[in-house]
Design a protein around this motif. Structure first.
Motif, PDB file in Angstrom:
ATOM      1  N   GLU A 324     -58.559  30.894  74.089  1.00 52.34           N
ATOM      2  CA  GLU A 324     -57.736  32.017  73.634  1.00 52.34           C
ATOM      3  C   GLU A 324     -56.928  31.677  72.388  1.00 52.34           C
ATOM      4  N   CYS A 325     -56.862  32.635  71.472  1.00 56.27           N
ATOM      5  CA  CYS A 325     -56.022  32.541  70.281  1.00 56.27           C
ATOM      6  C   CYS A 325     -54.881  33.555  70.452  1.00 56.27           C
ATOM      7  N   PRO A 326     -53.767  33.163  71.051  1.00 57.08           N
ATOM      8  CA  PRO A 326     -52.725  34.141  71.387  1.00 57.08           C
ATOM      9  C   PRO A 326     -51.908  34.583  70.179  1.00 57.08           C
ATOM     10  N   LEU A 327     -51.400  35.808  70.268  1.00 58.74           N
ATOM     11  CA  LEU A 327     -50.522  36.348  69.234  1.00 58.74           C
ATOM     12  C   LEU A 327     -49.141  35.726  69.365  1.00 58.74           C
ATOM     13  N   VAL A 328     -48.556  35.323  68.233  1.00 57.44           N
ATOM     14  CA  VAL A 328     -47.192  34.789  68.204  1.00 57.44           C
ATOM     15  C   VAL A 328     -46.322  35.831  67.501  1.00 57.44           C
ATOM     16  N   ARG A 329     -45.499  36.538  68.263  1.00 56.38           N
ATOM     17  CA  ARG A 329     -44.689  37.634  67.726  1.00 56.38           C
ATOM     18  C   ARG A 329     -43.426  37.089  67.074  1.00 56.38           C
ATOM     19  N   ARG A 330     -43.230  37.475  65.810  1.00 57.61           N
ATOM     20  CA  ARG A 330     -41.987  37.123  65.137  1.00 57.61           C
ATOM     21  C   ARG A 330     -41.404  38.394  64.505  1.00 57.61           C
ATOM     22  N   GLU A 331     -41.011  38.355  63.230  1.00 62.18           N
ATOM     23  CA  GLU A 331     -40.229  39.466  62.683  1.00 62.18           C
ATOM     24  C   GLU A 331     -40.864  40.185  61.505  1.00 62.18           C
ATOM     25  N   SER A 332     -42.155  39.978  61.269  1.00 59.42           N
ATOM     26  CA  SER A 332     -42.782  40.585  60.080  1.00 59.42           C
ATOM     27  C   SER A 332     -43.509  41.898  60.378  1.00 59.42           C
TER      28      SER A 332
END
Length: 340
Positions: A324-332
């Protein structure tokens, strides 16, 4: 042995080392005594095998890769493999062939003759189909970041990133934020990673009932400059995208520079998602939402699978793992800007 490992809070490999009286390992005296005590309590037959002192312990893993210096990803996979190997009393020796068949053959000839060799991790810098050297068909081996279509190598386990799902997750995140005009800046299309990420982008558009528009897609070269140029060309269109998905973080940094040149605030006027989760992604302003390329975990998986396979004396049942290539949620990322 599984029961002993659970009660002692150690790995089954550690239990095996203790019960087989393997010396020269990192197992502490306290752990050794705990394992033996639990084994006595549950009635495990502790038969001591006479070991030939001249027979070396097989604890050496050959990590053979085509390149090391062209990308930071190589060192992350090596760290994952070496850390896990050390936990299981193995050490890793790394060689880069620079895609030279003669160099590869020389390394294999030398290393396969080493009586301490446990097995081989065969890695590539770019995800691709690999031609497995014939010498590895009779040696415990695992493919890392590559795979094979050869029948002769069908029993060799492999691990690659789930790039289609990574591209899908990045694009769906933008769709779920409300975006309908989503630009895509890809790398060279002949690379498997670029092809798969593009496929994930298209699948997400289909899921969101958004028509695929070739005018919103560009092919870059993974570098900051191409991200800048392609983002600029997309953002000056008559009907520009409100969000950009870039197939790696470097091109996303270029896209951010292009947005600033056009005085588009991120994420208020333009949302951007990258890919790879390099260190820069968390330190730029704003911190960038991206997709994690699981290099470290792939390295750990490769070492774990190889060690288990070699010590069991049988090939792994797992053939081709897509991690799995998980999404890393930040501020963009934010909802699309709406003109009043």
């Amino acid at each position: 042995m599984t029961d002993i490992a659970k009660q002692a809070g150690v790995s089954q490999s550690t239990v095996s080392l203790v019960l087989n009286d393997v010396h020269g390992t990192k197992v502490s005296r306290a752990t050794r005594e705990l394992v033996l005590s639990i084994a006595r309590e549950i009635g495990y037959p502790q038969v001591r095998h006479v070991r030939n002192p001249r027979t070396p312990v097989r604890n050496l893993i050959l990590y053979l890769t085509d390149e090391l210096t062209t990308s930071p990803h190589a060192m992350q996979t090596i760290d994952g493999a070496t850390n896990h190997a050390w936990e299981h009393d193995c050490i890793v020796s790394v060689f880069a062939t620079r895609s030279d068949p003669d160099r590869e053959a020389a390394i294999l000839t030398h290393m396969l003759a080493n009586p301490a060799l446990l097995g081989v991790i065969y890695a590539t810098i770019f995800t691709r189909v690999a031609t497995v050297p014939a010498a590895l068909h009779d040696v415990p081996s695992v493919l890392l970041n590559c795979h094979t279509n050869e029948r002769a190598a069908a029993g060799i386990a492999s691990v690659v990133p789930a790039e289609v799902l990574g591209g899908y997750a990045a694009t769906m995140h933008l769709i779920e934020a409300g975006h309908r005009r989503i630009g895509f800046i890809n790398g060279e299309p002949w690379l498997e990673a670029a092809c798969e990420r593009h496929k994930g982008y298209r699948q997400a558009l289909t899921t969101g009932d958004i028509p695929y528009d070739p005018a919103l897609v560009r092919e870059g070269d993974w570098q900051v400059g191409s991200g800048f140029e392609h983002a600029l060309s997309l953002l000056v269109q008559a009907d520009p995208p409100t969000a950009l998905f870039c197939a790696n973080d470097l091109m996303a940094v270029g896209a951010i520079d292009a947005a600033r040149k056009l005085k588009l605030d991120i994420p208020e006027r333009l949302s951007i998602v990258g890919y790879d989760d390099q260190d820069m992604a968390r330190y730029i302003h704003p911190p960038m939402t991206t997709v994690l390329l699981p290099n470290f975990e792939m390295g750990r998986w490769a070492a774990d699978t190889l060690i288990a396979q070699a010590r069991a004396g049988a090939p792994s049942l797992r053939q081709n793992i897509k991690m799995e290539c998980p999404l890393v949620r930040r501020e963009s990322v934010a909802p699309p800007f709406r003109r009043i």
